[in-house]
Design a protein around this motif. Sequence first.
Motif, PDB file in Angstrom:
ATOM      1  N   SER A  36       0.835  -1.201   0.000  1.00  0.00           N
ATOM      2  CA  SER A  36       0.000   0.000   0.000  1.00  0.00           C
ATOM      3  C   SER A  36       0.873   1.257   0.000  1.00  0.00           C
ATOM      4  N   LYS A  37       0.268   2.383  -0.349  1.00  0.00           N
ATOM      5  CA  LYS A  37       1.007   3.644  -0.434  1.00  0.00           C
ATOM      6  C   LYS A  37       1.395   4.177   0.942  1.00  0.00           C
ATOM      7  N   MET A  38       0.619   3.796   1.962  1.00  0.00           N
ATOM      8  CA  MET A  38       0.949   4.281   3.306  1.00  0.00           C
ATOM      9  C   MET A  38       2.086   3.455   3.903  1.00  0.00           C
ATOM     10  N   ASP A  39       2.720   4.014   4.928  1.00  0.00           N
ATOM     11  CA  ASP A  39       3.793   3.304   5.629  1.00  0.00           C
ATOM     12  C   ASP A  39       3.131   2.365   6.639  1.00  0.00           C
ATOM     13  N   GLU A  40       2.966   1.112   6.251  1.00  0.00           N
ATOM     14  CA  GLU A  40       2.199   0.168   7.062  1.00  0.00           C
ATOM     15  C   GLU A  40       2.896  -0.141   8.388  1.00  0.00           C
ATOM     16  N   THR A  41       2.091  -0.399   9.396  1.00  0.00           N
ATOM     17  CA  THR A  41       2.590  -0.801  10.704  1.00  0.00           C
ATOM     18  C   THR A  41       2.930  -2.285  10.681  1.00  0.00           C
ATOM     19  N   VAL A  42       4.046  -2.646  11.317  1.00  0.00           N
ATOM     20  CA  VAL A  42       4.433  -4.052  11.426  1.00  0.00           C
ATOM     21  C   VAL A  42       4.014  -4.544  12.807  1.00  0.00           C
ATOM     22  N   GLU A  43       3.223  -5.613  12.829  1.00  0.00           N
ATOM     23  CA  GLU A  43       2.656  -6.113  14.066  1.00  0.00           C
ATOM     24  C   GLU A  43       3.058  -7.561  14.310  1.00  0.00           C
ATOM     25  N   VAL A  44       3.064  -7.945  15.575  1.00  0.00           N
ATOM     26  CA  VAL A  44       3.324  -9.333  15.961  1.00  0.00           C
ATOM     27  C   VAL A  44       2.134  -9.821  16.786  1.00  0.00           C
ATOM     28  N   ALA A  45       1.662 -11.018  16.461  1.00  0.00           N
ATOM     29  CA  ALA A  45       0.608 -11.662  17.248  1.00  0.00           C
ATOM     30  C   ALA A  45       1.173 -12.958  17.810  1.00  0.00           C
ATOM     31  N   MET A  46       0.936 -13.215  19.081  1.00  0.00           N
ATOM     32  CA  MET A  46       1.430 -14.423  19.736  1.00  0.00           C
ATOM     33  C   MET A  46       0.275 -15.163  20.402  1.00  0.00           C
ATOM     34  N   ARG A  47       0.325 -16.485  20.326  1.00  0.00           N
ATOM     35  CA  ARG A  47      -0.582 -17.311  21.113  1.00  0.00           C
ATOM     36  C   ARG A  47       0.238 -17.913  22.249  1.00  0.00           C
ATOM     37  N   LEU A  48      -0.178 -17.633  23.488  1.00  0.00           N
ATOM     38  CA  LEU A  48       0.579 -18.088  24.649  1.00  0.00           C
ATOM     39  C   LEU A  48      -0.091 -19.285  25.324  1.00  0.00           C
ATOM     40  N   GLY A  49       0.727 -20.103  25.929  1.00  0.00           N
ATOM     41  CA  GLY A  49       0.226 -21.277  26.650  1.00  0.00           C
ATOM     42  C   GLY A  49      -0.127 -20.931  28.078  1.00  0.00           C
ATOM     43  N   ARG A 164      -0.362  -6.930  26.870  1.00  0.00           N
ATOM     44  CA  ARG A 164      -1.248  -7.643  27.794  1.00  0.00           C
ATOM     45  C   ARG A 164      -1.981  -8.743  27.036  1.00  0.00           C
ATOM     46  N   VAL A 165      -1.950  -9.949  27.584  1.00  0.00           N
ATOM     47  CA  VAL A 165      -2.621 -11.074  26.943  1.00  0.00           C
ATOM     48  C   VAL A 165      -4.134 -10.873  27.048  1.00  0.00           C
ATOM     49  N   ASP A 166      -4.875 -11.252  25.977  1.00  0.00           N
ATOM     50  CA  ASP A 166      -6.326 -11.099  26.018  1.00  0.00           C
ATOM     51  C   ASP A 166      -6.996 -12.374  26.539  1.00  0.00           C
ATOM     52  N   LYS A 167      -8.299 -12.411  26.535  1.00  0.00           N
ATOM     53  CA  LYS A 167      -9.048 -13.533  27.112  1.00  0.00           C
ATOM     54  C   LYS A 167      -8.829 -14.837  26.352  1.00  0.00           C
ATOM     55  N   GLN A 168      -8.405 -14.740  25.093  1.00  0.00           N
ATOM     56  CA  GLN A 168      -8.151 -15.940  24.281  1.00  0.00           C
ATOM     57  C   GLN A 168      -6.681 -16.359  24.311  1.00  0.00           C
ATOM     58  N   ALA A 169      -5.914 -15.770  25.208  1.00  0.00           N
ATOM     59  CA  ALA A 169      -4.483 -16.060  25.374  1.00  0.00           C
ATOM     60  C   ALA A 169      -3.657 -15.555  24.196  1.00  0.00           C
ATOM     61  N   ASN A 170      -4.174 -14.551  23.479  1.00  0.00           N
ATOM     62  CA  ASN A 170      -3.424 -13.923  22.392  1.00  0.00           C
ATOM     63  C   ASN A 170      -2.825 -12.606  22.873  1.00  0.00           C
ATOM     64  N   LEU A 171      -1.687 -12.263  22.293  1.00  0.00           N
ATOM     65  CA  LEU A 171      -1.009 -11.026  22.651  1.00  0.00           C
ATOM     66  C   LEU A 171      -0.612 -10.321  21.355  1.00  0.00           C
ATOM     67  N   HIS A 172      -0.946  -9.047  21.233  1.00  0.00           N
ATOM     68  CA  HIS A 172      -0.650  -8.270  20.026  1.00  0.00           C
ATOM     69  C   HIS A 172       0.231  -7.076  20.385  1.00  0.00           C
TER      70      HIS A 172
END
Length: 239
Positions: A36-49, A164-172
């Motif tokens: 895309s023409k915009m400077d996109e944000t780079v994100e990480v998603a993690m699933r924690l045990g 902060r981990v969310d209710k589904q144990a995911n962290l963004h």
Amino acid sequence: MAKRSKAYRQTADQVDRTRLYAPLEAVKLAKELAKSKMDETVEVAMRLGVDPRKADQMVRGTVNLPHGTGKTVRVIAFAVGDKAAQAEAAGADAVGSDDLIERIQGGWLDFDAAVATPDQMAKVGRIARILGPRGLMPNPKSGTVTPDVAKAVTEIKGGKIDFRVDKQANLHLVIGKASFDAEKLVENYAAALDEILRAKPSAAKGRYLKKVVVSTTMGRGIPVDPARTRNLLAEEATV
């Protein structure tokens, strides 16, 4: 099923879903796929045990990204007197007490983070229902309730982020912009990973990092080897 765009299908073909990419490989590919023409944000998603429903398995903390997020962060400070002057000098976008609280009660939320001196928290509590759900409530655990508001403002504007981990144990979390050098993105990822590993609850059993995915705002998710926690600037991948 929603029809994917031609551009999305083309980029999807470049991601081998059967591989676990090394972090450097993953961010290089993410940068290539940022079309895309915009400077996109780079994100990480993690699933924690972990089981976030249990208080002793909550994962949260802060990290100072060495190269910042690439985003201009708007910070407000609840402070008076000398502390207010110090917050202003540190670059706070708005500083105040009752006046700032009234402004927020009136619907103003044009900021990304809030800090407060301890003596202001009784007043700030009046708007907890507004700030809390948006993740904007000052909190001692994240360093946003502190006598040294100037330091807190400087750190947040310099690249300090909360996780902060969310209710589904995911962290963004955000590790930068697509315009960043790949090495800088990996160094930001490494700093965040270190803090997340340090925050592992003693009550968590089994594998802690179950899944890691890197993506840009508009790009396809790229699976990263969750077992790679050291030597992150090497490019070897796991098949």
